[in-house]
Design a protein around this motif. Structure first.
Motif, PDB file in Angstrom:
ATOM      1  N   ASP A   1       0.845  -1.193   0.000  1.00  4.83           N
ATOM      2  CA  ASP A   1       0.000   0.000   0.000  1.00  4.83           C
ATOM      3  C   ASP A   1       0.876   1.237   0.000  1.00  4.83           C
ATOM      4  O   ASP A   1       2.106   1.146   0.121  1.00  4.83           O
ATOM      5  N   TYR A   2       0.230   2.374  -0.152  1.00  7.83           N
ATOM      6  CA  TYR A   2       0.937   3.646  -0.089  1.00  7.83           C
ATOM      7  C   TYR A   2       0.018   4.679   0.551  1.00  7.83           C
ATOM      8  O   TYR A   2      -1.210   4.532   0.539  1.00  7.83           O
ATOM      9  N   GLN A   3       0.631   5.693   1.139  1.00  5.07           N
ATOM     10  CA  GLN A   3      -0.122   6.739   1.821  1.00  5.07           C
ATOM     11  C   GLN A   3      -0.112   8.021   0.999  1.00  5.07           C
ATOM     12  O   GLN A   3       0.936   8.466   0.523  1.00  5.07           O
ATOM     13  N   VAL A   4      -1.309   8.580   0.841  1.00  3.58           N
ATOM     14  CA  VAL A   4      -1.471   9.830   0.112  1.00  3.58           C
ATOM     15  C   VAL A   4      -1.726  10.941   1.123  1.00  3.58           C
ATOM     16  O   VAL A   4      -2.673  10.874   1.906  1.00  3.58           O
TER      17      VAL A   4
ATOM     18  N   THR B   1      -4.502   5.862   3.459  1.00  2.00           N
ATOM     19  CA  THR B   1      -3.807   4.654   3.035  1.00  2.00           C
ATOM     20  C   THR B   1      -4.606   3.976   1.928  1.00  2.00           C
ATOM     21  O   THR B   1      -5.786   3.680   2.093  1.00  2.00           O
ATOM     22  N   ILE B   2      -3.925   3.734   0.792  1.00  2.00           N
ATOM     23  CA  ILE B   2      -4.560   3.101  -0.359  1.00  2.00           C
ATOM     24  C   ILE B   2      -3.898   1.754  -0.605  1.00  2.00           C
ATOM     25  O   ILE B   2      -2.665   1.664  -0.737  1.00  2.00           O
ATOM     26  N   GLN B   3      -4.705   0.710  -0.630  1.00  4.69           N
ATOM     27  CA  GLN B   3      -4.193  -0.645  -0.817  1.00  4.69           C
ATOM     28  C   GLN B   3      -3.929  -0.906  -2.305  1.00  4.69           C
ATOM     29  O   GLN B   3      -4.851  -0.940  -3.115  1.00  4.69           O
TER      30      GLN B   3
ATOM     31  N   TYR C   1       1.617   7.340  -7.828  1.00  2.47           N
ATOM     32  CA  TYR C   1       1.581   8.484  -6.897  1.00  2.47           C
ATOM     33  C   TYR C   1       3.000   8.985  -6.690  1.00  2.47           C
ATOM     34  O   TYR C   1       3.963   8.201  -6.721  1.00  2.47           O
ATOM     35  N   THR C   2       3.141  10.294  -6.500  1.00  9.14           N
ATOM     36  CA  THR C   2       4.433  10.886  -6.176  1.00  9.14           C
ATOM     37  C   THR C   2       4.268  11.815  -4.977  1.00  9.14           C
ATOM     38  O   THR C   2       3.203  12.397  -4.780  1.00  9.14           O
ATOM     39  N   ASN C   3       5.337  11.939  -4.195  1.00  5.70           N
ATOM     40  CA  ASN C   3       5.309  12.816  -3.026  1.00  5.70           C
ATOM     41  C   ASN C   3       6.348  13.921  -3.087  1.00  5.70           C
ATOM     42  O   ASN C   3       6.666  14.543  -2.081  1.00  5.70           O
ATOM     43  N   GLY C   4       6.881  14.152  -4.279  1.00  8.33           N
ATOM     44  CA  GLY C   4       7.887  15.190  -4.438  1.00  8.33           C
ATOM     45  C   GLY C   4       9.296  14.667  -4.468  1.00  8.33           C
ATOM     46  O   GLY C   4      10.184  15.279  -5.066  1.00  8.33           O
ATOM     47  N   GLU C   5       9.560  13.543  -3.821  1.00  5.63           N
ATOM     48  CA  GLU C   5      10.889  12.942  -3.803  1.00  5.63           C
ATOM     49  C   GLU C   5      10.875  11.511  -4.331  1.00  5.63           C
ATOM     50  O   GLU C   5      11.844  11.069  -4.944  1.00  5.63           O
ATOM     51  N   GLN C   6       9.793  10.797  -4.085  1.00  7.20           N
ATOM     52  CA  GLN C   6       9.685   9.411  -4.515  1.00  7.20           C
ATOM     53  C   GLN C   6       8.408   9.208  -5.323  1.00  7.20           C
ATOM     54  O   GLN C   6       7.487  10.022  -5.280  1.00  7.20           O
TER      55      GLN C   6
END
Length: 370
Positions: free
Chosen positions: A51-54, A284-286, A329-334
């Motif tokens: 998963d990842y967190q937005v 959190t998105i699965q 998804y991106t967070n600015g660095e990853q």
């Protein structure tokens, strides 16, 4: 003749020297070509994630628990203004007064009418008592007694009406004084001394002390996951605060299509009514994928993104292989990506502009030593 022979000899020596130099350069170039240096790259291993967190940000405003526009319940002329904008007030403090001269005159008139009624009532009672005594002697008829009783009842009803009128007049006089309903600060004053105000016209805007709240609009899907007493991080004027959810709205704003969420802030929060507040919410998105740095991505054909995978060839030698990926998804660095990649594959993390698919490379010394 001797000079001509000397010139030929000198020219021959120069040609011989140039030939030797050219031959030496060719030998040196051949030696360099035989020892090609491979490009050194930095890399990491792909690690699978489930998963990842937005992180999302929403904007709202600061509102006091009580922001009240207060005014007189009666119409009248302002006789006194005791406070002004920016003044701190206490609960029960006098804020303003209306001119009550007319009400006081009405009170005097009502009191006189009430006194007259009491006198008439005493006379009616005395007359009825005498008539009852005379009735025993046969000097008074039933008709006269009924009339006296009716007059007495009418006077008693008039007394109740006058008493109610006196009480109502006194209440109007009391309500001609505007009292602070809670501790707070005067945010705005709308009228001046001597003005005539209408019934219910707001004279002051009063903001309650030590009860800061934040109203933030969030999308419907997020609002449905929030619960009362849940704590989330809010930011006001670059200062973080822990906001506790006091209530989640039950109606969607027709303009912003968001649901208002009301937060309570600590009583000592240094915030002002109307300030902007920002809510940071992590969702959190699965979904299966991989986290990679943005520097490891390169654009491919027709808008497709690529990543360079290192395929082992020999000891510390790898061949670059281009793989298509999708950026989720991106967070600015990853970036969180999926595509034609699997866990534990090694990929190039930076310097992709110097590389091409199919090129042989070696790992940098710090990577190879791991």
């Amino acid at each position: 003749m001797k000079m001509f022979t000397a010139r030929l000899t000198t020219k021959a020596l120069l040609l011989s020297t140039l030939a030797l130099l050219f031959t030496g350069c060719q030998e040196q170039r051949v030696d360099n070509d035989s020892s090609v240096q491979l490009t050194s790259v930095t890399s990491e291993m792909l690690v699978a994630a489930n998963d990842y967190q937005v992180e999302q940000h929403f904007t709202g405003t600061i509102r006091s628990g009580n922001t009240t526009a207060i005014g007189f319940e009666l119409a009248g002329k302002i006789k006194l203004i005791a406070v002004d904008s920016g003044d701190q007030v206490k609960k029960g403090q006098v804020l303003a007064k209306l001119d009550t001269a007319l009400l006081e005159a009405q009170e005097a008139e009502l009191e006189a009418n009430l006194a007259q009624n009491n006198a008439d009532l005493q006379l009616a009672k005395s007359t009825l008592e005498r008539s009852l005594s005379l009735k025993k002697q046969g000097y008074t008829s039933e008709q006269q007694l009924d009339e006296l009783k009716g007059q007495l009842n009418s006077l008693q009803a008039a007394k109740q009406r006058l008493s109610a009128a006196v009480a109502a007049n006194r209440l109007k006089i009391t309500k001609s004084t505007l009292i602070a309903p809670f501790n707070g600060v005067v945010a705005k004053r709308n009228n001046n001394l001597g003005e005539v105000v209408a019934t219910g016209s707001p004279l002051f805007t009063l903001i309650e002390n030590n009860n800061p709240q934040a109203i933030v609009g969030v999308p419907i899907d997020i609002a449905q996951t929030l619960r009362p007493a849940q704590t989330l991080e809010l930011t006001v004027n670059k200062k973080p605060y822990q906001g506790k959810i006091a209530g989640v709205g039950a109606e969607v704003n027709p303009i912003t299509r968001t649901v208002p969420v009301r937060f309570t802030l600590p009583n000592n929060s240094l915030v002002l009514n109307g300030e902007l507040v920002y809510l940071s919410y992590q969702q959190t998105i699965q979904r299966d994928g991989f986290w990679v740095p943005l520097s490891s991505l390169t654009d491919g054909i027709r808008g497709v993104w690529n990543i360079y995978i290192l395929q082992p060839q020999s000891a510390n030698q790898y061949q670059i292989e281009r793989r298509d990926i999708d950026i989720i998804y991106t967070n600015g660095e990853q970036a969180y990506v999926t595509g034609a990649i699997v866990a534990d594959e090694r990929y190039v993390t930076q310097g992709l502009h110097k590389l091409v698919a199919g090129e042989l490379v070696t790992l940098s010394s710090d990577i190879a030593a791991r």
